[in-house]
Design an enzyme around this catalytic site. Structure first.
Site, PDB file in Angstrom:
ATOM      1  N   ASP A 134      72.034  45.097 103.818  1.00 53.29           N
ATOM      2  CA  ASP A 134      71.867  43.491 103.424  1.00 53.29           C
ATOM      3  C   ASP A 134      72.807  42.586 104.288  1.00 53.29           C
ATOM      4  OD1 ASP A 134      70.772  41.334 102.057  1.00 53.29           O
ATOM      5  OD2 ASP A 134      72.407  41.189 100.900  1.00 53.29           O
ATOM      6  N   CYS A 214      62.819  28.259  98.813  1.00 55.59           N
ATOM      7  CA  CYS A 214      62.533  29.577  97.940  1.00 55.59           C
ATOM      8  C   CYS A 214      63.685  29.103  96.963  1.00 55.59           C
ATOM      9  CB  CYS A 214      63.061  30.822  99.108  1.00 55.59           C
ATOM     10  SG  CYS A 214      63.020  32.297  97.996  1.00 55.59           S
TER      11      CYS A 214
END
Ligand code: SF4
Length: 389
Positions: A134, A214
């Site tokens: 990530d 988002c």
């Protein structure tokens, strides 16, 4: 070295150490991704959390001398909470996204990949690798897509046939030539459920995300939450699952394969009020293990304040008023003032006006004015009356 046998040995070992899916890909540049990232950058659709330049993010060979292949791994996480705590008036709870329910996946996946590295180091002389989970430069999803872990959904998630999109991803660039796997075919077809369900229009097209709209990203910011997103946030404290929840590939999918990812109900749905006054030490002790704590307590507290405003929870006014008057962080003082106004208890506006006399920060004053605007809204609207205890 017989690399085909080695590949099978890696697959077997991965299964043994609890890796749910493994795939292999080349280290060729991600050309399409490069074009997409450039377009995203030009449109200001990026979050600012991205690591590295576009070249570093799309050219795996830049990260390991002699890079030959990438191993991509996936671990499934649960999607259902069995012991759901009740949401009681006066003890309201917030919501944490599924990917942050258990122990921080960065820790778990790094541990698996390190074991895989040790396994290969023992078998391949001169073995080297670079592990990313990530926070590395390479986009885990693009790597997983290439390695056949899943196809890339219109919701920007990797969708596996076995575990839906409820998977954590990580990868290891290696200096050994391992046969790449086939990519999976796109499985979205005509479906647009995720795009239709996105409450902020952040999915601007299939597989195209305007990160700045988002909700998952917005829950992680530290500044004031822009006005247009405040009511959409509801009781969300960290992340956002809607675009995954509506996906048909996730229907009925709920894997509990790893003890570390088992949700703790009080952390998956934390009580809001205690979060507002938690000390740094308590926060670390209570929430430190979860992925959603990576930005510290401030974004979660800001979101908790907005959630109390969303619930119009009158019993939180005293705590909110103390924050509005005394918290050293302007974002917390201002957001508290906004929430007090939104809750609309009979004394809300008097409390805000009193605090305005001493307030010196212009951003907080602006939020106080926004809080006061609810007075007229509630007075005009029969349905939305001011609340009493
Ligand atoms: Fe694809 Fe439909 Fe799932 Fe979106 S909801 S990712 S369009 S299958």
């Amino acid at each position: 070295m017989a690399y085909n046998t080695l590949k099978q040995d890696i697959i077997d070992y991965a299964e043994k150490i609890g890796i749910d899916k493994i795939g292999f890909g080349s280290v060729d540049p991600f050309t399409q991704m490069k074009a997409r990232l450039k377009a995203q950058q030009e449109k200001n659709y990026q979050s600012g959390f991205e690591k590295g330049t576009i070249e570093e993010r799309t050219e795996p060979a830049m990260h390991l001398t002699g890079a030959e292949s990438i191993i991509s791994i996936a671990l499934a996480y649960p999607s259902r909470l069995t012991d759901r705590p009740a949401n009681k008036r006066g003890a309201r709870r917030g919501n944490v996204c599924r990917a942050s329910w258990g122990v921080d996946y960065h820790v778990v996946l790094n541990e698996k990949l390190n074991r895989l590295h040790a396994f290969l180091e023992n078998r391949v002389p001169g073995f080297r690798s670079k592990i990313m989970v990530d926070t590395g430069e390479l986009p885990d999803r693009a790597v997983a897509e290439r390695a056949g872990i899943g196809f890339s959904g219109k919701n920007c998630s990797i969708i596996t046939p076995e575990f839906g999109s409820y998977v954590y991803l990580g990868e290891m660039i290696t200096n050994i030539p391992l046969e790449p796997d086939e990519m999976l075919e796109d499985g979205c077809g005509d479906c647009t459920k995720c795009i239709d369900a996105c409450p902020t229009g952040a999915l601007v097209g299939p597989g195209q995300l305007n990160t700045t709209n988002c909700i998952a990203f917005l829950t992680q910011t530290k500044d004031y939450l822009p006005d247009e997103f405040r009511s959409v946030l509801g009781n969300q404290l960290y992340g956002f699952d809607t675009c995954q929840l509506v996906c048909p590939y996730n229907k009925g999918v709920d894997f509990h394969l790893h003890e570390a990812f088992e949700p703790k109900p009080d952390l998956a749905k934390p009580e809001l009020l205690p979060l507002l006054t938690i000390s740094n030490r308590e926060f670390k002790e209570t929430f430190g293990e979860m992925a959603g704590s990576w930005r510290g307590k401030k974004p979660l507290q800001r979101n908790a304040i907005l959630a109390l405003g969303h619930y119009r929870e009158v019993s939180s006014i005293e705590t909110l008023a103390t924050l509005m008057r005394k918290d050293p962080r302007p974002v917390i003082r201002g957001t508290a003032a906004f929430a007090i106004g939104k809750i609309g208890r009979e004394d809300s506006y008097e409390l805000i006006r009193e605090a305005m006399i001493k307030e010196e920060d212009a951003t907080v004053m602006k939020e106080m004015e926004k809080g006061l605007e609810f007075e007229a809204i509630y007075a005009d609207n029969g349905k939305l009356k001011a609340r009493t205890e």
